[in-house]
Enzyme design. Structure first.
Site, PDB file in Angstrom:
ATOM      1  N   ASP A 257      14.283 -51.183  30.091  1.00  0.00           N
ATOM      2  CA  ASP A 257      15.491 -52.021  30.067  1.00  0.00           C
ATOM      3  C   ASP A 257      15.707 -52.511  28.636  1.00  0.00           C
ATOM      4  O   ASP A 257      14.820 -52.362  27.783  1.00  0.00           O
ATOM      5  CB  ASP A 257      15.238 -53.202  31.028  1.00  0.00           C
ATOM      6  CG  ASP A 257      16.464 -54.090  31.221  1.00  0.00           C
ATOM      7  OD1 ASP A 257      17.603 -53.602  31.024  1.00  0.00           O
ATOM      8  OD2 ASP A 257      16.282 -55.274  31.572  1.00  0.00           O
TER       9      ASP A 257
ATOM     10  N   ASP B  73      23.953 -53.893  34.838  1.00  0.00           N
ATOM     11  CA  ASP B  73      24.247 -55.145  35.534  1.00  0.00           C
ATOM     12  C   ASP B  73      25.613 -55.147  36.212  1.00  0.00           C
ATOM     13  O   ASP B  73      26.560 -55.785  35.749  1.00  0.00           O
ATOM     14  CB  ASP B  73      24.141 -56.323  34.563  1.00  0.00           C
ATOM     15  CG  ASP B  73      22.714 -56.504  34.089  1.00  0.00           C
ATOM     16  OD1 ASP B  73      21.801 -55.902  34.698  1.00  0.00           O
ATOM     17  OD2 ASP B  73      22.512 -57.237  33.111  1.00  0.00           O
TER      18      ASP B  73
ATOM     19  N   GLU C 246      19.179 -50.803  24.398  1.00  0.00           N
ATOM     20  CA  GLU C 246      20.404 -50.379  23.671  1.00  0.00           C
ATOM     21  C   GLU C 246      20.158 -50.352  22.156  1.00  0.00           C
ATOM     22  O   GLU C 246      20.791 -49.540  21.509  1.00  0.00           O
ATOM     23  CB  GLU C 246      21.561 -51.311  24.029  1.00  0.00           C
ATOM     24  CG  GLU C 246      22.020 -51.176  25.471  1.00  0.00           C
ATOM     25  CD  GLU C 246      21.010 -51.754  26.483  1.00  0.00           C
ATOM     26  OE1 GLU C 246      20.268 -52.673  26.081  1.00  0.00           O
ATOM     27  OE2 GLU C 246      20.949 -51.279  27.629  1.00  0.00           O
TER      28      GLU C 246
HETATM   29  O1  MIG Z   1      19.241 -59.839  30.861  1.00  0.00           O
HETATM   30  O2  MIG Z   1      14.771 -57.891  33.321  1.00  0.00           O
HETATM   31  O3  MIG Z   1      19.868 -54.826  33.693  1.00  0.00           O
HETATM   32  O4  MIG Z   1      18.236 -55.029  35.942  1.00  0.00           O
HETATM   33  O5  MIG Z   1      16.690 -57.359  36.213  1.00  0.00           O
HETATM   34  C1  MIG Z   1      18.438 -59.507  31.907  1.00  0.00           C
HETATM   35  C2  MIG Z   1      15.779 -58.698  33.824  1.00  0.00           C
HETATM   36  C3  MIG Z   1      17.513 -58.352  31.557  1.00  0.00           C
HETATM   37  C4  MIG Z   1      18.742 -56.655  32.698  1.00  0.00           C
HETATM   38  C5  MIG Z   1      18.662 -55.536  33.669  1.00  0.00           C
HETATM   39  C6  MIG Z   1      18.308 -56.081  35.021  1.00  0.00           C
HETATM   40  C7  MIG Z   1      16.993 -56.805  34.945  1.00  0.00           C
HETATM   41  C8  MIG Z   1      17.092 -57.938  33.928  1.00  0.00           C
HETATM   42  N1  MIG Z   1      17.485 -57.384  32.612  1.00  0.00           N
END
Ligand code: MIG
Length: 752
Positions: A404, A481, A407
């Site tokens: 995650d 999200d 980017e």
């Molecule tokens: O800003 O890890 O898209 O699936 O649960 C939150 C926490 C950061 C974004 C991900 C989401 C995940 C969350 N992450």
């Protein structure tokens, strides 16, 4: 904050929106070395070559000598050796088999003809003073455009303006949220019944595909570097995707457990909570293959650690769940907490593994752990280091990792790293401005290859939020999200179909919606859809209402359970489609237009999809909705639930109460359907359902192997082709060496 008010539209002094551009001009000279045409232009240089009779590469750099480099996206890029090159007064010609490419000398433009049909025309290449490059493809005003990766909006991107810059977007995604987590600068320009041209702009700067400014053109652009294109001339959409995935790779066959039902939450905050979730699945007898650990498992968000209070004995937890047939997938973010007593940070600093400015100072940005450093995944030695760090998880029994924030997302104005941070591609330095869109792809590579080494002869599962073209080789993609909005359920369909048409066969959206509060009805409708999509995970944000199958009431649970069970019955078919995707690049979920490329009625259908060639799903996408119109392409179809026969080439009004999602199977299909199981770790018998085809044969296919290892690559698989004649004679043909679970004798026939 002001940009969220009317201040954002304060009166502008600007006149036109047209950017001032300059043409690259005439071809001044060319060289042909037997493989590649290289030339100089009034402004800049170009090269062109053919990869085969279907694919060509054309690259122009208005400012410097154009380099032959491609990005990590490209795996296959060899010029053919026996193309013919010739010249007339006004033109150059490059010919190979049925492909002829013509380059105009006076003002650089290119046309290609394949099998006598004009496949595409690049009418101009230009640039502006900020080093942005443009290329223009001619098309008819109505010609639809597909692909372009993970984009909001509907299926057909004609009339839209698309840009690519990997961005973490938590605000609700809508039609205007063009830049999301993935950048796949690949478009399919589909002329129904004629040809489909694939345009892959392999340039990792921010890129654009403008189908709006000029109604009969696609103008592609990149904010730096060359106009580096691979152009694929296909007969139709499938053919073009096959071509595209020979360049960028296909989706490798996933471990079967990754196709099961997955449960997640941001976050299950302790071992006890994780155990309770697993126990609830067992108590209610709902199939489950995997539970996720979101960021709260870590010690102050330090990757490769467990929090001693919340997860004092993660080893036991994971072992215990594994023994019950449940995989555990932890999240891993790229940000490494700046903490001189934290070994990962220390090692990263001492070994120079982190991304730095040009003077060598480490770039630091704020993410969950606070101030953090970011591995420079562009270096192979960093990929190795990072990959091996996953031993921390794999030695506990983990076989899948969730990436995650790659980017990369950073909590600041620009939402990412400074653009003058440098990345080192094993000796070649590039700025973050150039490398930004590749960061997630390189991280996926490090994760996937690391896992592959650590768990010998086991297919790893890796899931990523960010990526670039080629990401399918390493990871499945989830669409980030989303929210518990009906609109987001609707939007996920074209998003997943376009991801599939961009090479990514393994994708899905958070079932039930991530942010915002789910409702019982939305959970049911969303689970019904998720059951038919490649990646099937229910996930929700902290402080939102819980949305596990049992979270609302008994009726909701009962229906949700029914569809999770149905998912498992479809897994043999789904797995066979993944086998096909690995072999051919053709995606698992397909828009109608892909299977019926000449059917103009199918051009804009975003709210129905095909699973493989023969199963059509037409979900309910609004609260209270029990009727909808469904388009049936030519031929005969059968209602999955009632067995009713339906005539194609028309629309029908279809009824489906909350217990049902409209699903149809094409006449002539033999569908492999699995018995009910607890999860993919249980042995599953497979039976056949044949959908009658008048007096013609019915056909089907089933792919099987051991679900987890790479032995299938050594022939340990079985691919069964079934042909059933209208008078009931069955022929099976088996390929490969593996024991089948197919019960051939047990065949059900629907229709006359
Ligand atoms: O800003 O890890 O898209 O699936 O649960 C939150 C926490 C950061 C974004 C991900 C989401 C995940 C969350 N992450």
């Amino acid at each position: 904050m002001l940009e969220h008010t009317s201040y954002a539209i304060l009166p502008s002094e600007e006149g036109g929106t047209e950017e001032q551009v300059h043409e690259v001009g005439a071809v001044e000279s060319v060289k042909w070395n037997g493989k590649v045409v290289e030339g100089t232009l009034t402004e800049g240089t170009f090269f062109l070559y053919l990869l085969n009779d279907q694919i060509l590469r054309f690259s122009v750099h208005p400012f410097e000598k154009v380099s032959a480099d491609s990005t990590l996206a490209v795996v296959e890029d060899e010029p053919v050796k026996d193309a013919d090159f010739s010249e007339s007064d006004a033109e150059f010609f490059l010919t190979y088999k049925n492909l002829q490419v013509t380059i105009k000398k006076k003002r650089l433009s290119i046309t290609a003809q394949r099998n006598g049909k004009t496949a595409f025309q690049i009418s101009g290449v230009s640039f502006n003073k900020d080093k942005k490059v443009f290329g223009t493809f001619e098309k008819d005003a109505k010609t639809p455009v597909y692909g372009l990766g993970e984009k909001s909006g509907f299926l057909n991107k004609n009339g839209e303006k698309i840009t690519n810059w990997n961005t973490d977007v938590f605000t609700p995604h809508n039609k205007d949220t063009v830049e999301l987590y993935q950048s796949i600068p690949f478009a399919l320009i589909h002329d129904p019944g004629e040809t489909t041209t694939g345009v892959f702009l392999d340039n990792s700067h921010r890129t654009g595909f403008d189908m709006q400014t000029f109604k009969d053109r696609v103008r592609i652009s990149a904010e730096g570097g060359p106009l580096n294109t691979y152009i694929i001339l296909g007969e139709d959409i499938k053919d073009t995707i096959r071509g595209y995935t020979t360049i960028t790779g296909t989706t490798p066959l996933p471990p079967q457990w990754s196709l099961g039902y997955h449960q997640s939450r941001y976050s299950y905050r302790s071992e006890d909570e994780v155990r309770e979730v697993a126990a609830a699945f067992e108590k209610y007898e709902i199939p489950l293959d995997c539970i996720y650990l979101d960021i709260h498992y870590m010690n102050d968000y330090r990757v490769f650690t467990f929090d001693k209070d919340r997860f004092p004995n993660a080893d036991n937890l994971i072992k215990e769940l594994n023994e019950r047939g449940i995989d555990v997938v932890p999240i891993v973010d790229p940000g490494v907490k700046k903490d001189v007593e934290y070994p990962v940070y220390r090692e990263g600093v001492s070994e120079k593994f982190f991304s730095t400015y040009i003077d060598g100072s480490i770039y630091c940005g704020a993410v969950w752990p606070g101030i953090s450093a970011f591995p420079d995944f562009f270096q192979s030695r960093v990929q190795k280091w990072w990959g091996h760090l996953h031993g921390f998880y794999t030695e506990k029994g983990v076989r899948g990792i969730w990436n995650d924030m790659n980017e990369p997302s950073v909590f600041n104005e620009s939402k990412t790293m400074d653009l003058d941070v440098m990345h080192n591609q094993d000796g070649k330095l590039i700025s973050h401005r150039e490398g930004h869109n590749l960061y997630g792809l390189y991280m996926s590579k490090a994760t996937f290859e690391g896992l592959k080494e650590l768990i010998p002869n086991t297919r790893p599962f890796s899931l990523t939020r960010a990526g670039y073209a080629g990401v399918q080789r390493y990871s499945a993609v989830w669409t980030g999200d989303n929210r518990s909005h009906w609109e987001h359920l609707e939007m996920s369909l074209p998003m997943i179909m376009n991801l599939g048409m961009s090479g990514v066969a393994f994708s899905g959206a958070d079932v039930g919606g991530f942010a915002s509060d789910c409702t019982p009805e939305l959970l049911v409708r969303w689970t019904q859809v998720g059951a038919f999509l490649p990646y099937f995970r229910n996930h929700s944000v902290q402080d939102s209402i819980y949305q596990e199958p049992w979270a609302f009431n008994e009726e909701t649970m009962r229906i949700v359970k029914k569809f999770i069970q149905l998912r498992y019955q479809f897994i043999p078919y789904l797995y066979t489609l993944f086998h096909e995707a690995e072999k051919s690049g053709v995606p698992v979920v397909r828009p109608l237009i892909m299977e019926y490329p000449e059917d103009k009625e199918a051009i804009d259908i975003s709210d129905q999809f095909l699973l493989g060639r023969d199963v059509m799903v037409a979900p309910m996408l609004r609260p209270g909705q029990t009727h909808r119109s469904v388009y049936f392409p030519e031929g005969t179809w059968f209602d999955w639930w009632s067995g009713e026969e339906i005539d194609g080439d028309k629309y029908h009004l279809v009824y489906a109460d909350l217990e049902t999602i409209p699903v149809f199977v094409k006449a002539g299909t033999v569908l492999p359907v699995g018995d009910e199981v607890r999860n993919t770790k249980e042995q599953q018998r497979v039976r056949l359902i044949a959908f009658s085809n008048g007096d013609r044969d019915m056909r089907g296919q089933l792919y099987e192997d051991d679900h987890v290892t790479y032995n299938y690559q050594k022939g340990e698989y079985v691919l069964t082709d079934v042909v059933l004649s209208s008078y009931g004679e069955m022929k099976t043909n088996k390929q490969g060496d593996f024991e089948s679970n197919l019960v051939v004798s047990d065949i059900k026939i629907i229709g006359k």
